[in-house]
Design an enzyme around this catalytic site. Structure first.
Site, mmCIF file in Angstrom:
data_model
loop_
_atom_site.group_PDB
_atom_site.id
_atom_site.type_symbol
_atom_site.label_atom_id
_atom_site.label_comp_id
_atom_site.label_asym_id
_atom_site.label_seq_id
_atom_site.Cartn_x
_atom_site.Cartn_y
_atom_site.Cartn_z
ATOM 1 N N ASP A 160 0.952 -1.409 -0.001
ATOM 2 C CA ASP A 160 -0.181 -0.034 0.013
ATOM 3 C C ASP A 160 0.798 1.184 0.073
ATOM 4 O O ASP A 160 1.983 1.243 -0.694
ATOM 5 C CB ASP A 160 -0.947 0.008 1.306
ATOM 6 C CG ASP A 160 -2.258 0.394 0.899
ATOM 7 O OD1 ASP A 160 -2.255 1.728 0.838
ATOM 8 O OD2 ASP A 160 -3.248 -0.057 1.011
ATOM 9 N N HIS A 220 -3.819 6.082 3.673
ATOM 10 C CA HIS A 220 -4.430 4.653 3.308
ATOM 11 C C HIS A 220 -3.818 3.282 3.868
ATOM 12 O O HIS A 220 -4.645 2.497 4.398
ATOM 13 C CB HIS A 220 -4.361 4.561 1.837
ATOM 14 C CG HIS A 220 -5.473 3.854 1.284
ATOM 15 N ND1 HIS A 220 -4.936 2.347 0.844
ATOM 16 C CD2 HIS A 220 -6.731 3.948 0.842
ATOM 17 C CE1 HIS A 220 -5.979 1.851 0.213
ATOM 18 N NE2 HIS A 220 -6.899 2.539 0.368
ATOM 19 N N SER A 238 -11.298 -0.913 -0.818
ATOM 20 C CA SER A 238 -9.976 -0.818 0.013
ATOM 21 C C SER A 238 -10.318 -0.930 1.557
ATOM 22 O O SER A 238 -9.313 -1.893 2.102
ATOM 23 C CB SER A 238 -9.174 0.741 -0.001
ATOM 24 O OG SER A 238 -8.699 0.605 -1.145
#
Length: 733
Positions: free
Chosen positions: A137, A176, A462
């Protein structure tokens, strides 16, 4: 730096390809200078360097030995094309593709709390202990108090060092990867699905959350070298194809014994919208479902029908206690919201972020904000800062209807909703292979988790994928000898197919939700496994269309199990043949054959799908299947739209390529003499499906009026759309 805004005017008379009065001729599209070369067998760095000697202008970048056999090169596009033709043992040569991030109630929904009462064979509670999960990520904030105890090192494939910290630079900071890691294994103020699993971070996406095929494959390669047990990829693109390098790399990881979990994408609700690596055959592709949510509806004075609105992640509750007037807030600038005190403000999407628009309205005294889309369809989004007033979204069509009701009174009603498919969740099936994807769904709406410096609620597939990665960690602790295929089967065999709220009995299609929403407690306790856990019967092959599927049924319980297939509901044109009922002893398995005969003259619809029901004692195992009678035959390019993005100065376009394209481009011309100016965007070997892309302001041409030709070439045929684009100087908020 000057900032610009693009305004788009579609020429309705120029939506066909055959009646243009003059020809717009664009030069050859620019070629990509970096490519991934996939080989049939492994070669050493020295062997590859020797083979590249005749290609003096090609530079070797990386060699891949784990995730796939191959290497990446940079150089003249013509030399890359020549290499593809002359290099021995080449499977394919693919241009580097860009990948983007795909943005505690969920733990309860998937059965995570029930698992806390279960124990492994060492009499330890199931918490993911002893299992290592790779988070590929944007990096992870390993100093976060809820994560620092579980952090187990990693790699940075962007800066090529051993420090996979999130990007913290103001203006391009990322959160994220930390959010994803927290859903999997947070163990502090909040608890992840597997709070004692180890997290290894692989930073493959850099500032702003973007990365390339090369970086992601390099991250997969490092994770395989580190012998992780599970890898989570909450990233993707809009390319619906099974054979992209990252998809092939994930398949290789699974073959090596690693469970691979990938987000399906956030391009729903259109069919064919699932993107790589969520298209990888052997990975677990994850769509998004909703948790238990308070869904607000608005009732407008003079209208009998209620309108559903979609709260943005991080929004306060919409439980307003009185009727309020509706006001027009334009684009949400401070000047647009001067007279909105005490009202609900309707604001158009674009130019500025959702948070900026809502903050301006809040500062002006508004009581709530409704943002309507500037493209067709709906959208979901996140607030970047906590606000005191509720914020929600509606579709472009609903927004335009509301705009006609400005000045009218509005009241809100709240309804509880749970286990619905999120509208943004990408749908399948996969092109070419006609596989059911996503495989399963998990909570991906309003998911609270860790970010650098605190906590935040986000939504997207996600957020759904790490719920599944955490569930896999729990399963692996309980059953350490299970293969990735068995873990995938346990999740799919025990999943609950979701039913549309509007019908109470009508399931979402299999290519929308796969087997359904996961139940990790049921997966851990399952007594039977059926693999593969979904069936692809393929595409119509001729007049005598016969299809066979072989399933492995395994009794993993300590008692005999009796198995029987239910006969599916009668469908004209389909004839099924199932094996007779059978019994398996503990530990015994059997291969069974399911046959499907198709009469295309009687079968209605181009895609037929559903669930086969296998009874294992008192338990039902639902196996999703899909059959394609006829691939949709649409023009090469359709549905082009271009609007201002949410980030100031950026713009986004959407275009749908039903059959993919050998070449795709948006060519700009002078509207007076039709002279070519430049490409706004272009690409090669584009897979079929929806393309959504955001362009930076600095990459746009100067202000003025342009004629744009949006074209797609496939198998010698070109289709195009013509539009007028006006570029104007952008004013500040």
């Amino acid at each position: 730096m000057k900032k610009w805004i693009l305004l788009l005017v579609l020429l309705l008379s120029c939506q066909t390809t055959s009646s243009a009065a003059r020809t717009l001729t664009a030069p050859p599209i620019p070629k990509e200078r970096v490519a991934i070369v996939v080989l049939e067998k492994a070669q050493s760095k020295q062997e590859i360097q020797q083979a590249l000697q005749p290609y003096k202008d090609l530079q070797l970048r990386r060699v891949f030995q784990e995730a796939l056999y191959g290497f990446s090169v940079e150089g003249n596009p013509e030399s890359i094309a020549k290499l593809a033709e002359e290099y021995e043992d080449v499977i394919n040569v693919s241009p580097v593709t860009n990948y983007q991030i795909q943005a505690e109630e969920g733990v309860k929904i998937i059965g995570g709390e029930e698992v806390r009462g279960l124990f492994d064979n060492k009499n330890q509670r199931l918490t993911g202990k002893g299992v290592t999960v790779a988070v590929i990520d944007t990096g992870v904030d390993y100093t976060h108090p809820d994560l620092k105890g579980n952090y187990n090192g990693g790699h940075d494939l962007v800066d090529n060092d051993e420090d996979p910290m999130e990007t913290l630079t103001l203006g391009s900071a990322t959160v994220h990867g930390t959010h994803v890691a927290g859903i999997i294994a947070a163990n502090g103020k909040i608890k992840g699905v597997a709070p004692e699993a180890k997290i290894r971070a692989y930073r493959a996406l850099g500032p702003g959350g973007g990365g390339t095929t090369e970086q992601v494959i390099a991250a997969i390669e490092e994770a395989m070298k580190d012998n992780v047990d599970i890898m989570n990829l909450s990233l993707g693109n809009n390319v619906n194809g099974p054979d992209l390098p990252i998809s092939l790399a994930l398949n290789r990881a699974v073959e090596k014994g690693i469970v691979a979990v990938a987000a399906a994408g956030n391009s729903g609700p259109s069919i064919w919208s699932v993107g790589s690596p969520g298209t990888a055959s052997k990975s677990i592709s994850v769509g998004a479902s909703t948790p238990a949510m308070e869904i607000p509806y608005i009732l407008i004075e003079g209208m009998s029908k209620k309108t559903r609105i979609e709260p943005l992640a991080g929004s306060p509750s919409w439980a307003l206690d009185r009727s309020l007037l509706l006001a027009d807030g334009g684009m949400g600038t401070k000047g647009d919201v001067k007279n909105v005190a005490g009202k609900i403000v309707l604001i158009e999407r674009g130019k500025y972020t959702f948070t900026e628009k809502a903050k301006n309205a809040q500062d002006a005294g508004a009581k709530a904000v409704i943002i309507y889309n500037n493209l067709s369809g709906g959208f979901s989004g996140n607030l970047e800062l906590p606000l005191e007033i509720p914020v929600a979204s509606v579709t472009k069509e609903e927004g335009e209807k509301l705009k006609k009701k400005v000045g009218k009174s509005i009241r809100t009603e709240i309804a509880m909703e749970k286990d619905q498919l999120a509208d943004f969740s990408s749908r399948g099936p996969v092109t070419d292979t006609w596989e059911v994807k996503p495989d399963i769904v998990a909570p991906g709406v309003s998911v609270n988790s860790t970010i650098p410096g605190g906590y935040l609620s986000l939504q997207g597939t996600s957020m759904a994928a790490p719920h599944v990665a955490g569930a896999c960690a729990l399963i692996l602790q309980a059953h350490p000898d299970w293969t990735p295929e068995q873990i995938k089967a346990a999740l799919m065999n025990t999943a609950r197919p979701l039913v549309k709220e509007s019908s109470k009995s009508d399931h979402y299609r299999t290519y929308e939700q796969g087997a359904g929403r996961i139940r990790v407690d049921a997966a851990i306790k399952t007594e039977s496994l059926v693999t593969p856990s979904s069936i692809k019967f393929g595409k119509f092959a001729g007049e005598t269309d016969e299809h066979k599927a072989f399933l492995q049924v395994e009794n993993i319980s300590k008692k005999k199990q009796h198995y029987t297939f239910d006969i599916p509901k009668q469908t004209d044109g389909l004839t099924w043949h199932f094996p007779l009922s059978f019994t398996l002893d503990p530990g015994e398995s059997r291969e069974v054959k399911v046959e499907l005969s198709v009469d295309p003259s009687l079968l209605k619809g181009k895609i037929h799908d559903g669930y086969l029901n296998l009874r294992a004692g008192k338990t039902e195992i639902k196996i999703p299947y899909l059959y394609v009678l006829e691939e949709p035959n649409y023009p090469r390019v359709m549905g082009f739209d271009f609007k201002a993005a949410d980030k100031p100065g950026n713009y986004r376009y959407e275009v749908y390529l039903p059959g993919g394209a050998d070449e795709f481009g948006i060519a700009l011309f002078h509207p007076d003499d039709y002279r070519f100016i430049d490409y706004l965007d272009s690409g090669e070997n584009i897979k079929k499906g929806l393309i959504t892309k955001e362009l930076e302001a600095e990459h746009l041409p100067p202000s003025g009026v342009y004629l744009a030709k949006v074209f797609a070439k496939k198998a010698g045929k070109e289709d195009f759309i013509e539009t007028m684009i006006v570029i104007e100087e952008r004013e500040g908020p």
